[in-house]
Structures are given as structure tokens and as C-alpha cells.
Scaffold this motif. Structure first.
Motif, PDB file in Angstrom:
ATOM      1  N   THR A  69       0.813  -1.218   0.000  1.00 40.40           N
ATOM      2  CA  THR A  69       0.000   0.000   0.000  1.00 40.40           C
ATOM      3  C   THR A  69       0.850   1.274   0.000  1.00 40.40           C
ATOM      4  O   THR A  69       0.612   2.190  -0.791  1.00 40.40           O
ATOM      5  N   GLY A  70       1.850   1.324   0.861  1.00 41.93           N
ATOM      6  CA  GLY A  70       2.651   2.533   0.991  1.00 41.93           C
ATOM      7  C   GLY A  70       3.467   2.875  -0.240  1.00 41.93           C
ATOM      8  O   GLY A  70       3.882   4.029  -0.412  1.00 41.93           O
ATOM      9  N   LEU A  71       3.708   1.893  -1.099  1.00 40.92           N
ATOM     10  CA  LEU A  71       4.517   2.117  -2.297  1.00 40.92           C
ATOM     11  C   LEU A  71       3.679   2.550  -3.504  1.00 40.92           C
ATOM     12  O   LEU A  71       4.236   3.071  -4.480  1.00 40.92           O
ATOM     13  N   GLN A  72       2.372   2.345  -3.434  1.00 35.28           N
ATOM     14  CA  GLN A  72       1.547   2.580  -4.618  1.00 35.28           C
ATOM     15  C   GLN A  72       1.519   4.035  -5.084  1.00 35.28           C
ATOM     16  O   GLN A  72       1.689   4.301  -6.287  1.00 35.28           O
ATOM     17  N   PRO A  73       1.306   5.020  -4.203  1.00 29.72           N
ATOM     18  CA  PRO A  73       1.278   6.404  -4.684  1.00 29.72           C
ATOM     19  C   PRO A  73       2.581   6.831  -5.364  1.00 29.72           C
ATOM     20  O   PRO A  73       2.567   7.504  -6.398  1.00 29.72           O
ATOM     21  N   THR A  74       3.720   6.434  -4.791  1.00 30.08           N
ATOM     22  CA  THR A  74       5.011   6.791  -5.375  1.00 30.08           C
ATOM     23  C   THR A  74       5.185   6.149  -6.741  1.00 30.08           C
ATOM     24  O   THR A  74       5.677   6.783  -7.682  1.00 30.08           O
ATOM     25  N   VAL A  86      -6.058   1.736  -3.963  1.00 36.41           N
ATOM     26  CA  VAL A  86      -6.091   2.109  -2.549  1.00 36.41           C
ATOM     27  C   VAL A  86      -6.272   3.620  -2.465  1.00 36.41           C
ATOM     28  O   VAL A  86      -5.296   4.388  -2.403  1.00 36.41           O
ATOM     29  N   GLY A  87      -7.529   4.062  -2.487  1.00 39.16           N
ATOM     30  CA  GLY A  87      -7.832   5.483  -2.548  1.00 39.16           C
ATOM     31  C   GLY A  87      -7.330   6.275  -1.364  1.00 39.16           C
ATOM     32  O   GLY A  87      -6.831   7.396  -1.514  1.00 39.16           O
ATOM     33  N   GLY A 212     -11.152   2.262  -4.463  1.00 42.29           N
ATOM     34  CA  GLY A 212     -11.289   3.311  -5.459  1.00 42.29           C
ATOM     35  C   GLY A 212     -10.144   3.260  -6.451  1.00 42.29           C
ATOM     36  O   GLY A 212      -9.272   2.385  -6.386  1.00 42.29           O
ATOM     37  N   LEU A 213     -10.137   4.189  -7.387  1.00 42.60           N
ATOM     38  CA  LEU A 213      -9.065   4.275  -8.381  1.00 42.60           C
ATOM     39  C   LEU A 213      -8.345   5.605  -8.235  1.00 42.60           C
ATOM     40  O   LEU A 213      -8.974   6.648  -8.092  1.00 42.60           O
TER      41      LEU A 213
END
Length: 320
Positions: A69-74, A86-87, A212-213
Motif C-alpha cells: 500500500t505505501g509504495l503505490q502512490p510513489t 487504494v484510494g 477506489g481508483l
């Protein structure tokens, strides 16, 4: 002979006509990488849209990849992923300045149950008890704190222990290391078989979105058409979920590897949290932004337009 000659002549002409037609290559589906944190109930709309061919109809070959989860936005911001599912993580990252935004939602409330030892009758019984969570600041942690506060209990009176995902937390509860834990509702069958008590469904007491997306600002700017197609196909998945219980239960059973009896129960829980409009309810979104501000220690409120872009959902809804 004349008839036979005419038949052969017509056949040759037909073949020549076919050969003269331009040969069209089949359209290649566009690969799209979507990250999930683990296999569970929250990404079911994606699974349904894939299973029913809704993405294929939009010319998309959606590939689901498990990413922490923590790596997805980056990874989104770096262009290594097309979408994150993971909105909440994306909202928090955007609030800190990362160029990503949520473009679609589908759960207005959590998909978790609070499971505990048989002696714990309700959430008030958690006072001075050990509760397993994935990590401090995680969605399970926030859910428990919000539910405790709603019951007038100081969350600091509970001992939180960072254990990991739902499987690890259930194992800790079974071993007696902790007294209770929030679990994905897909674990309902396992919890029941262990003789544990289902204390509360968080979707009934906490207004916080899930799933969410999310996409990068760069993709929103340079490839909005792909986002539109992705959102449109996923919206079809949401509609299918809501209106086709029997087929959805069958997909859910296969996806989560649970029995017929429990697949129906999990579906019914999920429908209590579903937002089939593709956005987020005002109360759920307001709570998410409030909690994220508190978690991040921000001095000012988080502006919705800085972390969310509903244009694609609105466009898809208008088309329908």
C-alpha cells in the motif's frame, strides 16, 4: 459444361474480390497495470469488470498487480503503475504534495468486521484490551479508533499492536496474543470456524471510504481518454454487482475461495457499504479528509480539489 464453367468463373472472381479487400489487423488491447494491496473483497469491482469483459469492451487489458500500500502512490507518480486501487493512501499522498489524485470510489464505508475472543460482547469491551492492527495510521487502526470514539471510549485506552495483514492478525487472535482485531469481512467463515465472536461490522458504525481508483496528475493530463474508459468499465462492474446477486456471489466465491454459504453473507455485507455511483458520499469523504489531516498533522484542512478529480465519473454518468 457451361454451368460448371460459370460456377468456376464466379468462384474465381469472388476470391479475387476478397483478396482485393484491405486486410485489417485485430485491434491490440491496451495494457493497463492496476495495483492492489492484497487479494480481498475491496477490489471486487475490478474483478467483476474483468470477468464480465467490460474492460475488454473498452480496449483495455487490465493486469492486477499486488503492491504494498505505501509504495503505490510513489509508483503512480513515477509512471510505474497506471492506477492504484487504494484510494485512502492516494489521498494522503496527494495531501503531502505527491502529484496523484483519486478519480473514482466505490465503497463509502469499511468492509471489515471486528472479531474478538468470545468474552468480548461489544466494542466497549475493548477498553484496556490488546487489538491487532496492520500498522499505526493504517485503515484498520483508524477504523477502530473512530468506532471507539463514536461509543464515547477514549481510543488511547486500547492497546494497539502492529501485526500485519488480516491473515496474520487472525493468527495472533487465535494464538491468544491479542484480544480482538478488525478483519476483512471475507474472513468471516474462518473466524466463525474458530469460535470467535463477531462484535460489529464497521460498515454500520464508521463512515470512511475504502478502495477506489487513483491516477497520477501526469496521466490525467496526457491520457485522460484511458482514464475515462477505465472508469466507464468499472462503473459497469459496480452496476453489475448491485443488480446481479447470483452471478456476483459466484465470482466472489471463486475470487476469495469461500464456501457457498458464506459467499452470500459476504455479498450482503458488501452491499451495505457499496456506492454504485463511482464517487464518495459527502460524510465519508469529509471524515476521510479530517482523519488524514489529523494523521498527517497538517495545519490547514485538505481541499477536495487537491486530492480528488471526479470529472471522469461525472462524464461517464452523463453518458449513461
Amino acid at each position: 459444361m457451361d454451368a460448371a464453367f460459370r460456377f468456376v468463373t464466379i468462384s474465381i472472381i469472388a476470391v479475387l474480390c476478397l483478396a482485393a479487400q484491405p486486410f485489417e489487423q485485430p485491434t491490440q488491447a491496451e495494457d493497463v497495470n492496476v495495483a492492489i494491496s492484497s487479494v480481498g473483497l475491496y477490489e471486487l469491482p475490478l474483478e467483476i469488470a474483468k470477468d464480465k469483459g467490460f474492460y475488454q469492451d473498452e480496449g483495455l487489458n487490465v493486469r492486477v498487480i499486488v503492491v504494498r500500500t505505501g509504495l503505490q502512490p510513489t509508483a503512480l507518480a513515477a509512471g510505474e503503475l497506471d492506477f492504484s486501487s487504494v484510494g485512502g493512501a492516494a489521498i494522503r499522498a496527494a495531501a503531502k504534495g505527491l502529484p496523484v489524485k483519486v478519480v473514482m470510489g466505490w465503497w463509502d464505508r469499511p468492509l471489515h468486521i471486528l472479531v474478538g475472543k468470545p468474552g468480548i460482547k461489544d466494542i466497549k469491551g475493548l477498553k484496556n484490551k490488546k487489538v491487532a492492527i496492520s500498522s499505526i495510521g493504517s485503515t484498520p487502526y483508524i477504523m477502530v479508533r473512530e468506532a471507539l470514539s463514536a461509543e464515547g471510549i477514549n481510543p488511547d485506552d486500547v492497546i494497539f499492536m502492529s501485526i500485519g495483514g488480516s491473515s496474520a492478525r487472525l493468527a495472533a487472535l487465535e494464538a491468544g496474543t491479542v484480544d480482538a482485531t478488525p478483519l476483512d469481512v471475507a474472513f468471516l467463515e474462518k473466524a466463525d470456524k474458530l469460535g470467535l465472536r463477531n462484535i460489529v461490522y464497521f460498515g454500520d458504525v464508521v463512515n470512511l471510504p475504502l478502495g477506489g481508483l487513483a491516477a497520477s496528475d501526469q496521466k490525467i493530463k496526457t491520457n485522460p481518454e484511458q482514464i475515462t474508459r477505465m472508469v466507464r468499465a468499472t462503473l459497469r462492474g459496480l452496476t453489475f454487482m448491485k443488480t446481479n446477486r447470483e452471478d456476483t456471489v459466484a465470482i466472489l466465491k471463486h475470487h476469495l475461495h469461500i464456501s457457498d454459504a458464506y459467499a452470500g453473507k459476504v455479498y450482503d455485507f458488501a452491499m451495505r457499504s457499496l456506492n454504485d455511483q463511482g464517487d464518495l458520499g459527502n460524510k465519508s469523504l469529509a471524515n476521510e479528509l479530517r482523519v488524514d489531516r489529523e494523521t498527517l498533522g497538517l495545519a490547514h484542512p485538505i481541499a477536495e480539489q487537491d486530492v480528488i478529480d471526479w470529472r471522469f465519473v461525472r462524464a461517464a454518468a452523463a453518458r449513461n
